[in-house]
Scaffold this motif. Structure first.
Motif, mmCIF file in Angstrom:
data_model
loop_
_atom_site.group_PDB
_atom_site.id
_atom_site.type_symbol
_atom_site.label_atom_id
_atom_site.label_comp_id
_atom_site.label_asym_id
_atom_site.label_seq_id
_atom_site.Cartn_x
_atom_site.Cartn_y
_atom_site.Cartn_z
ATOM 1 N N LYS A 252 -69.685 -13.467 -65.555
ATOM 2 C CA LYS A 252 -68.238 -13.471 -65.332
ATOM 3 C C LYS A 252 -67.841 -12.323 -64.387
ATOM 4 C CE LYS A 252 -63.947 -13.602 -68.060
ATOM 5 N NZ LYS A 252 -63.406 -13.622 -69.462
ATOM 6 N N LEU A 253 -68.406 -11.145 -64.627
ATOM 7 C CA LEU A 253 -68.114 -10.001 -63.759
ATOM 8 C C LEU A 253 -68.637 -10.226 -62.347
ATOM 9 C CD1 LEU A 253 -68.929 -7.073 -66.244
ATOM 10 C CD2 LEU A 253 -66.664 -7.899 -65.565
ATOM 11 N N LEU A 254 -69.808 -10.865 -62.227
ATOM 12 C CA LEU A 254 -70.379 -11.125 -60.905
ATOM 13 C C LEU A 254 -69.504 -12.076 -60.087
ATOM 14 C CD1 LEU A 254 -74.191 -11.434 -61.736
ATOM 15 C CD2 LEU A 254 -73.058 -9.557 -60.538
ATOM 16 N N VAL A 255 -68.860 -13.018 -60.750
ATOM 17 C CA VAL A 255 -67.933 -13.906 -60.041
ATOM 18 C C VAL A 255 -66.719 -13.116 -59.548
ATOM 19 C CG1 VAL A 255 -66.360 -15.872 -60.297
ATOM 20 C CG2 VAL A 255 -68.677 -15.998 -61.238
ATOM 21 N N TYR A 256 -66.199 -12.225 -60.388
ATOM 22 C CA TYR A 256 -65.079 -11.385 -59.954
ATOM 23 C C TYR A 256 -65.475 -10.534 -58.743
ATOM 24 C CZ TYR A 256 -62.538 -12.355 -64.343
ATOM 25 O OH TYR A 256 -61.872 -12.953 -65.380
ATOM 26 N N ILE A 257 -66.687 -10.005 -58.768
ATOM 27 C CA ILE A 257 -67.148 -9.172 -57.653
ATOM 28 C C ILE A 257 -67.263 -10.012 -56.379
ATOM 29 C CG2 ILE A 257 -69.042 -7.729 -56.801
ATOM 30 C CD1 ILE A 257 -69.635 -7.092 -59.815
ATOM 31 N N ALA A 258 -67.790 -11.222 -56.496
ATOM 32 C CA ALA A 258 -67.888 -12.110 -55.338
ATOM 33 C C ALA A 258 -66.505 -12.401 -54.763
ATOM 34 C CB ALA A 258 -68.591 -13.409 -55.737
ATOM 35 N N LYS A 259 -65.518 -12.612 -55.630
ATOM 36 C CA LYS A 259 -64.156 -12.844 -55.160
ATOM 37 C C LYS A 259 -63.626 -11.633 -54.413
ATOM 38 C CE LYS A 259 -62.650 -16.332 -58.504
ATOM 39 N NZ LYS A 259 -61.648 -16.727 -59.519
ATOM 40 N N GLY A 260 -63.939 -10.443 -54.924
ATOM 41 C CA GLY A 260 -63.485 -9.233 -54.258
ATOM 42 C C GLY A 260 -64.065 -9.075 -52.867
ATOM 43 N N PHE A 261 -65.308 -9.503 -52.689
ATOM 44 C CA PHE A 261 -65.957 -9.418 -51.382
ATOM 45 C C PHE A 261 -65.715 -10.656 -50.522
ATOM 46 C CE2 PHE A 261 -68.319 -5.986 -53.400
ATOM 47 C CZ PHE A 261 -68.510 -5.100 -52.340
ATOM 48 N N ASP A 262 -64.964 -11.614 -51.068
ATOM 49 C CA ASP A 262 -64.602 -12.835 -50.337
ATOM 50 C C ASP A 262 -65.836 -13.580 -49.848
ATOM 51 O OD1 ASP A 262 -62.906 -14.758 -49.324
ATOM 52 O OD2 ASP A 262 -62.611 -13.725 -47.400
ATOM 53 N N ILE A 263 -66.771 -13.806 -50.754
ATOM 54 C CA ILE A 263 -67.973 -14.595 -50.465
ATOM 55 C C ILE A 263 -68.052 -15.734 -51.489
ATOM 56 C CG2 ILE A 263 -69.251 -12.711 -49.363
ATOM 57 C CD1 ILE A 263 -70.645 -12.156 -51.981
ATOM 58 N N ASP A 264 -69.016 -16.619 -51.337
ATOM 59 C CA ASP A 264 -69.145 -17.737 -52.258
ATOM 60 C C ASP A 264 -69.171 -17.240 -53.702
ATOM 61 O OD1 ASP A 264 -69.261 -19.451 -50.129
ATOM 62 O OD2 ASP A 264 -71.446 -19.656 -50.167
ATOM 63 N N LEU A 265 -68.452 -17.943 -54.574
ATOM 64 C CA LEU A 265 -68.314 -17.474 -55.953
ATOM 65 C C LEU A 265 -69.634 -17.411 -56.689
ATOM 66 C CD1 LEU A 265 -64.998 -19.179 -57.125
ATOM 67 C CD2 LEU A 265 -65.342 -16.968 -56.013
ATOM 68 N N ASP A 266 -70.601 -18.250 -56.292
ATOM 69 C CA ASP A 266 -71.897 -18.246 -56.972
ATOM 70 C C ASP A 266 -72.942 -17.414 -56.230
ATOM 71 O OD1 ASP A 266 -72.366 -19.822 -54.765
ATOM 72 O OD2 ASP A 266 -73.419 -21.409 -55.867
ATOM 73 N N TYR A 267 -72.496 -16.593 -55.293
ATOM 74 C CA TYR A 267 -73.454 -15.828 -54.488
ATOM 75 C C TYR A 267 -74.342 -14.958 -55.364
ATOM 76 C CZ TYR A 267 -75.504 -13.022 -50.802
ATOM 77 O OH TYR A 267 -76.414 -12.412 -49.964
ATOM 78 N N PHE A 268 -73.737 -14.244 -56.308
ATOM 79 C CA PHE A 268 -74.511 -13.352 -57.181
ATOM 80 C C PHE A 268 -75.091 -14.092 -58.384
ATOM 81 C CE2 PHE A 268 -71.390 -10.273 -55.288
ATOM 82 C CZ PHE A 268 -72.302 -9.626 -54.468
ATOM 83 N N THR A 269 -74.313 -14.980 -58.997
ATOM 84 C CA THR A 269 -74.800 -15.664 -60.192
ATOM 85 C C THR A 269 -76.027 -16.520 -59.882
ATOM 86 O OG1 THR A 269 -73.223 -17.483 -59.841
ATOM 87 C CG2 THR A 269 -72.539 -15.682 -61.299
ATOM 88 N N SER A 270 -76.100 -17.064 -58.660
ATOM 89 C CA SER A 270 -77.249 -17.895 -58.288
ATOM 90 C C SER A 270 -78.533 -17.081 -58.188
ATOM 91 C CB SER A 270 -76.985 -18.595 -56.958
ATOM 92 O OG SER A 270 -76.878 -17.661 -55.892
ATOM 93 N N LYS A 271 -78.413 -15.773 -58.170
ATOM 94 C CA LYS A 271 -79.572 -14.876 -58.088
ATOM 95 C C LYS A 271 -79.949 -14.304 -59.456
ATOM 96 C CE LYS A 271 -78.508 -13.640 -53.304
ATOM 97 N NZ LYS A 271 -77.831 -14.935 -53.091
ATOM 98 N N HIS A 272 -79.295 -14.800 -60.496
ATOM 99 C CA HIS A 272 -79.541 -14.313 -61.859
ATOM 100 C C HIS A 272 -79.771 -15.485 -62.814
ATOM 101 C CE1 HIS A 272 -77.481 -10.882 -59.977
ATOM 102 N NE2 HIS A 272 -78.012 -10.122 -60.922
#
Length: 319
Positions: free
Chosen positions: A132-152
């Motif tokens: 959930k936090l990783l999605v918020y971080i992705a939104k803050g950086f304006d990148i794909d919402l699953d950018y970080f979650t897809s790596k975990h």
């Protein structure tokens, strides 16, 4: 926002406020509190199990000594988190619980059916909170919402660990009594549960080389970024250095301390390359002394998360 007053992020606030607050923490403290996380009752029970385990005789605990897969018991004096000072020994003991570890590698206390089911759920709830936090971080950086979650992904080389920590009571304070040496975390995000208002955790402001206490609140989780984010953000997010010391007030009285950490890490094959965000597009990664020590110094080749983790663990343990 400063290290002397870490931000508090309420997970029941509106989404834009949460995203902006986390992005602000990314670029400043790298440490923050979260409240309304719905894990309070679970963490209390986890602390009860932790205390029961650490009260067992040493010979029983050492039947489960840590192995190279980073699962198991670490006895007092075995670990040195401050890899820049090899003379220090951490005054603590710990038990790392890896995901889906077979029950025969767990102490009977943890392997008991109800406890095993509870620990498995606690693990998953911590993981879900990190996602959930990783999605918020992705939104803050304006990148794909699953950018970080897809790596975990849980099903692909997971590197998430529940770490139970016990700092035994100390009757005589010494300036060399470092309970956990200065270090940054090796993965992406860490959730830290503190207990019974016992202090000692400190965070380093790397720009001023000054330490600041992280006050313990039972109802709030401490969150910090790890090495992966410093790579991914070209240093925009610092992998924050922290340590545990003896409390300043009444340091020789009732100073036994327990805490629980959930370390969230990327899958082994994840490349530690910069994220495609306009916020860091033109940023030059200028490494300070800690980054030169803890991260790949010269960027001679692109590291994977697995390579970085192995490098950091090799500096921490002698198996």
């Amino acid at each position: 926002m400063s290290f002397s007053s870490l931000p508090i992020i309420d997970l029941k606030a509106d989404e834009s406020t949460i995203v902006d607050s986390i992005l602000n923490a990314c670029s400043t403290t790298g440490f923050f509190y979260i409240r309304n996380h719905d894990l309070f009752n679970a963490q209390q029970h986890m602390f009860e199990l932790s205390k029961e385990f650490f009260q067992l005789p040493s010979d029983i605990k050492e039947n489960y000594t840590i192995r190279t897969d980073n699962h198991g018991f670490i006895r007092r004096g075995k670990e040195n988190l401050d890899s820049a000072n090899r003379k220090l020994i951490d005054e603590k003991e710990a038990f790392n619980i890896a995901q889906a570890v077979s029950r025969d590698r767990l102490p009977a206390l943890f392997a008991e059916s109800n406890n095993y089911e509870f620990i498995t759920k606690f693990y998953r709830d911590c993981y879900d909170l990190c996602m959930k936090l990783l999605v918020y971080i992705a939104k803050g950086f304006d990148i794909d919402l699953d950018y970080f979650t897809s790596k975990h992904k849980l099903e692909i080389e997971p590197h998430n660990i529940i770490r139970l920590l016990h700092y035994p009571p100390v009757t005589e304070r010494s300036d060399e009594s470092i309970r956990a040496g200065a270090h940054s975390d090796y993965g992406s995000l860490t959730l830290l549960f503190q207990h019974e208002h016992k202090s000692g955790l400190e965070v380093l402001d790397r720009s001023t080389n000054s330490w600041h206490p992280v006050e313990p609140f039972d109802d709030m989780i401490v969150v910090n970024f790890g090495d992966a984010f410093e790579y991914w953000s070209k240093g925009f997010i610092k992998s924050i250095v922290h340590r545990v010391v003896m409390p300043v007030v009444d340091s020789t009285k009732d100073n036994e301390r327990y805490s629980i950490a959930f370390f969230c890490g990327p899958n082994d094959s994840t490349l530690l390359t910069p994220i495609p965000s306009k916020l860091i597009l033109d940023r030059q990664f200028e490494k300070d002394e800690h980054a030169k020590h803890a991260l790949d110094l010269d960027n001679e080749h692109v590291l994977t998360a697995g390579e970085h983790l192995a490098m950091r663990l090799n500096k921490t343990y002698n198996y």
